[in-house]
Design a protein around this motif. Structure first.
Motif, short mmCIF file in Angstrom:
data_model
loop_
_atom_site.label_atom_id
_atom_site.label_comp_id
_atom_site.label_asym_id
_atom_site.label_seq_id
_atom_site.Cartn_x
_atom_site.Cartn_y
_atom_site.Cartn_z
N LYS A 84 45.31 47.49 32.33
CA LYS A 84 45.63 46.70 31.14
C LYS A 84 46.96 45.98 31.28
N ASP A 85 47.91 46.57 32.01
CA ASP A 85 49.22 45.93 32.16
C ASP A 85 49.31 45.05 33.40
N ALA A 86 48.22 44.93 34.16
CA ALA A 86 48.21 44.04 35.32
C ALA A 86 47.95 42.62 34.85
N PRO A 87 48.66 41.62 35.41
CA PRO A 87 48.46 40.24 34.96
C PRO A 87 47.15 39.66 35.44
N ASN A 88 46.66 38.65 34.73
CA ASN A 88 45.53 37.88 35.22
C ASN A 88 45.93 37.18 36.51
N PHE A 89 44.95 36.97 37.36
CA PHE A 89 45.25 36.35 38.65
C PHE A 89 45.72 34.91 38.49
N ASP A 90 46.74 34.56 39.24
CA ASP A 90 47.28 33.20 39.24
C ASP A 90 47.74 32.90 40.66
N PHE A 91 47.09 31.94 41.32
CA PHE A 91 47.47 31.60 42.69
C PHE A 91 48.97 31.32 42.81
N ALA A 92 49.53 30.67 41.80
CA ALA A 92 50.92 30.21 41.88
C ALA A 92 51.93 31.27 41.49
N ARG A 93 51.48 32.42 41.00
CA ARG A 93 52.41 33.44 40.51
C ARG A 93 52.07 34.82 41.07
N GLN A 94 51.80 34.89 42.35
CA GLN A 94 51.49 36.18 42.97
C GLN A 94 52.77 36.96 43.23
N THR A 95 52.71 38.27 42.99
CA THR A 95 53.83 39.16 43.27
C THR A 95 53.28 40.46 43.85
N PRO A 96 54.12 41.24 44.54
CA PRO A 96 53.65 42.54 45.04
C PRO A 96 53.17 43.45 43.92
N ALA A 97 53.91 43.48 42.80
CA ALA A 97 53.53 44.35 41.68
C ALA A 97 52.20 43.92 41.09
N ALA A 98 51.99 42.60 40.98
CA ALA A 98 50.73 42.11 40.43
C ALA A 98 49.57 42.51 41.34
N GLN A 99 49.72 42.29 42.66
CA GLN A 99 48.63 42.60 43.57
C GLN A 99 48.32 44.10 43.60
N ALA A 100 49.31 44.94 43.40
CA ALA A 100 49.08 46.38 43.38
C ALA A 100 48.21 46.79 42.20
#
Length: 690
Positions: free
Chosen positions: A131-147
């Motif tokens: 629930k706290d993971a962001p929606n995918f965005d090619f331009a805003r990738q981060t290690p925390a998001a991908q985890a």
């Protein structure tokens, strides 16, 4: 062009299964290098119930083990239509009727299914799991998001279903990444490069995600925020089990006890166990490490003193194994790993008793005597086929005990002999007796806790398993990938993807088990264990097929079925069964061999239908077909679509799978998109989401 050639040494030379890009990223350009196996040897998921018990306090009915024991030859049968490698019993369960599709030219970017069927993704790279993971965005990738998001390049897949069919779990591997598709090529700072490498480390590993739908037979939705959702990455802690745990071979500066390893890498195929866990094979792990590359052990495993494609050694010293501190780090990879999908807080494990090599996967059955048997192939040219037999016996409904079965037992490697060896000339011509067949022996490597290899301890055998198998005299094969037992018959099927080196000057000649020189299209071996006993040390074998396009290549064989009537098929990779006992084959490499996109195929194994290959699905451009799951009791099938559009870039995509717009090939005006590896479900057109 010269710079590109340095990056992609296979450019213009991909005679086997993959594009030059895939060769570089997935297997560290293995085909451009010297053969690892220089020995002088003669050449020659699990099928488990995937329904859940209802004993979970979560209210999802998902916490129960895959409780049905999977056995062969008169033992307790598996239930039909459950899981990746369903076997069932003849006449039980559903069917998946279809008219075979025509092969699709490799230049076409489309996902094709038979008339009367539809498809849609279950989950795509970057879809948020929590629930706290962001929606995918090619331009805003981060290690925390991908985890917190679904990983890249999904491979082995399992769909585990609750008895009422409304809830389930999806489990899959993430083998490797493609930086040129994930990010723009424009120069970035050193800090940004380091962040991208951290994203890549969080994009590999494994995923567990809950599924739901309105009723049985409908397409699935994944559950964002599901209580069992989990990501396993290159930084997740694993426990080592078996004789190597705590040994000097696996101790490092960060783990002086030699008991725990960070991460799992190069995960390819896998299997599900009768006690409800998932297995995954660590395959092309060598490409992640820089080593001194001077020892026989390093050379046998393809480890080299060169900068890696991923460059992780720039961030984490454990990927630079040239010094004493991390010299043993590569010894901690190349195993079968096991996770418990019902317990997101459990520590996954690496089982050293099954040996260290490029495991494509492992598939577990329970033999008549109660012992667990696991089959595994080493996916390297001229490497081997293995079998593990547990010391202890399976106990129904005792998950804690059964989760110890892969920690201790006997390890064997296969040797084949042909009945018509003198007739084999490398052409693929069928012998005078009308078939390719013979007998074989499982050669011991470790038996009763002792090494069977002179001059090598048990620990040496398990950490340098390839060298031990060389000494044992194993038969060199044409890249054993998935190895699947058929519970209806007890027979075991081995997908040999290809080996374009066979028969070349200085290389091994063809033999009856691998009968074609420069074997571009691969073949499938069928084993029958002697006396129907999966723990036996002898077996008989025959070839089910020599793959290829009969219209272009006369060196094909389909167990006597008329070649003119089969669908062209090349480079068999992953295998599965339906409830009727038919074999399903996913392919990886057809574009570079027969000129068609890879696909999913069904082949009959019995009677007049034996050898009848029918194509069910075709992948998008550049994509490999992975992880087939056949739920024919619901007229559904699933595949993992890996590396779609692999030869494209972020700026110039070669595919827009799976998010095609109206014309099916181009993005909306001004919209930057690239392909996203995905798990795809195929279902009758009449089915609807809830």
């Amino acid at each position: 062009m010269n710079d590109l050639k340095k990056l992609l040494p296979m450019l213009g030379h991909t005679r086997g299964k993959r594009s030059a890009v895939t060769c570089s990223l997935k297997c560290d350009n293995a085909c451009s290098k010297a053969v690892c196996n220089t020995s002088a040897n003669s050449y020659f998921r699990d099928i488990a119930s995937a329904e859940f018990s209802r004993r979970s306090a979560l209210g999802l009915g998902l916490a129960g083990a895959l409780s049905a024991a999977v056995m062969v030859q008169g033992a307790e049968p598996a239930q039909a239509g459950q899981g990746q490698h369903d076997a069932g019993h003849k006449g039980h369960g559903g069917k998946l009727p279809f008219a075979p599709i025509k092969p699709v030219d490799a230049a076409v970017d489309a996902f094709n299914v038979p008339k009367g069927y539809s498809w849609q993704p279950v989950i795509r790279w970057g879809d948020p799991l929590f629930k706290d993971a962001p929606n995918f965005d090619f331009a805003r990738q981060t290690p925390a998001a991908q985890a917190g998001q679904f990983g890249y390049n999904n491979d082995y897949t399992e769909i585990l279903r609750q008895p009422n069919g409304k809830k389930g779990l999806l489990v899959c591997n993430h083998e490797y990444v493609n930086p040129q598709i994930m990010f723009p090529a424009a120069p970035v700072s050193g800090a940004e490069e380091a962040q991208r490498r951290a994203i890549f480390r969080n994009a590999v590993g494994m995923t567990v995600v809950e599924l739901e739908r309105g009723h049985k037979g409908q397409p699935w939705d994944y559950v964002r925020g599901g209580k069992l959702n989990r990501r396993i990455t290159a930084n997740t802690t694993f426990e080592l089990t078996g004789p190597l745990a705590g040994s000097d071979f696996v101790k490092t500066a960060a783990d002086p006890a030699g008991r725990h390893v960070l991460g799992t890498l190069g995960n390819c195929s896998g299997g599900s166990t009768p006690w409800g866990t998932i297995l995954s094979g660590e395959e092309n792990f060598n490409g992640f490490f820089r080593t001194e590359g001077t020892s026989a052990e390093d050379r046998r495993y393809g480890l080299e003193d060169k900068a890696t494609a991923m460059g992780w050694e720039l961030d984490d010293p454990r990927f630079d194994a040239r010094g004493e501190d991390y010299r043993n780090e590569p010894n901690r990879f190349g195993y079968i790993v096991e996770i418990d999908p019902e317990n997101p807080n459990s520590m996954p494990r690496k089982h050293t008793s099954l040996g260290r090599f490029k495991h494509e996967g492992a598939n577990v059955i329970v033999a008549d005597n109660g012992k667990v048997v696991a089959y595994s192939g080493d996916d390297e040219r001229f490497d081997y086929l293995y079998k593990f037999v547990s010391k202890n016996k399976y106990k129904k409904n005792n998950k804690a005990h059964n989760m110890t079965l892969l920690t201790e037992g006997d390890l064997f490697v296969a040797h084949f002999a042909g009945n018509s060896a003198s007739e084999i000339d490398g052409s693929g011509t069928v012998p005078a007796d009308g078939k390719f067949d013979g007998s074989g022996t499982w050669l011991p490597l470790v038996v009763n806790g002792r090494s069977a290899i002179s001059g090598m301890s048990v620990q040496e055998v398990l950490v340098h398993t390839r060298l031990a198998a060389d000494k044992a005299g194993a038969t060199k094969m044409d890249r054993c990938e998935d190895v699947q037992p058929n519970l209806q018959t007890g027979k075991v099927y081995v997908a040999c993807t290809n080996n374009t080196k066979r028969g070349l000057p200085g290389q091994a000649a063809a033999d009856e088990t691998n009968p074609r020189a420069e074997n571009r299209d691969g073949h499938i071996v069928e084993l029958t264990e002697r006396r129907g006993d999966a723990t036996a040390t002898t077996f008989n074998w025959n070839l089910l097929m020599l793959c290829g396009d009969p219209a272009k290549n006369t060196e094909t064989y389909f167990s006597g079925f008329p070649a003119a009537q089969v669908s062209p098929i090349s480079c068999p990779d992953n295998l599965a069964f339906d409830t009727q006992g038919n074999l399903w084959i996913s392919t990886d490499g057809a574009p570079s061999t027969i000129g068609y996109n890879d696909g999913l195929f069904k082949v009959g194994l019995e009677g007049k239908n034996r050898g009848n290959v029918q194509q069910f699905a075709s992948m998008p451009r550049n994509a490999e077909t992975c992880g087939p799951v056949i739920h024919d009791d619901e007229s559904m099938a699933f595949v993992a679509v890996q590396h779609p559009g692999e030869e494209g870039t972020y700026a110039a995509p070669n595919s827009y799978f799976p998010d095609y717009v109206a014309d099916g090939s181009t993005p909306a005006r001004g919209q930057v998109r690239a392909p996203r590896p995905s798990i795809v479900q195929i279902f009758p057109e009449g089915a609807r989401r809830r």
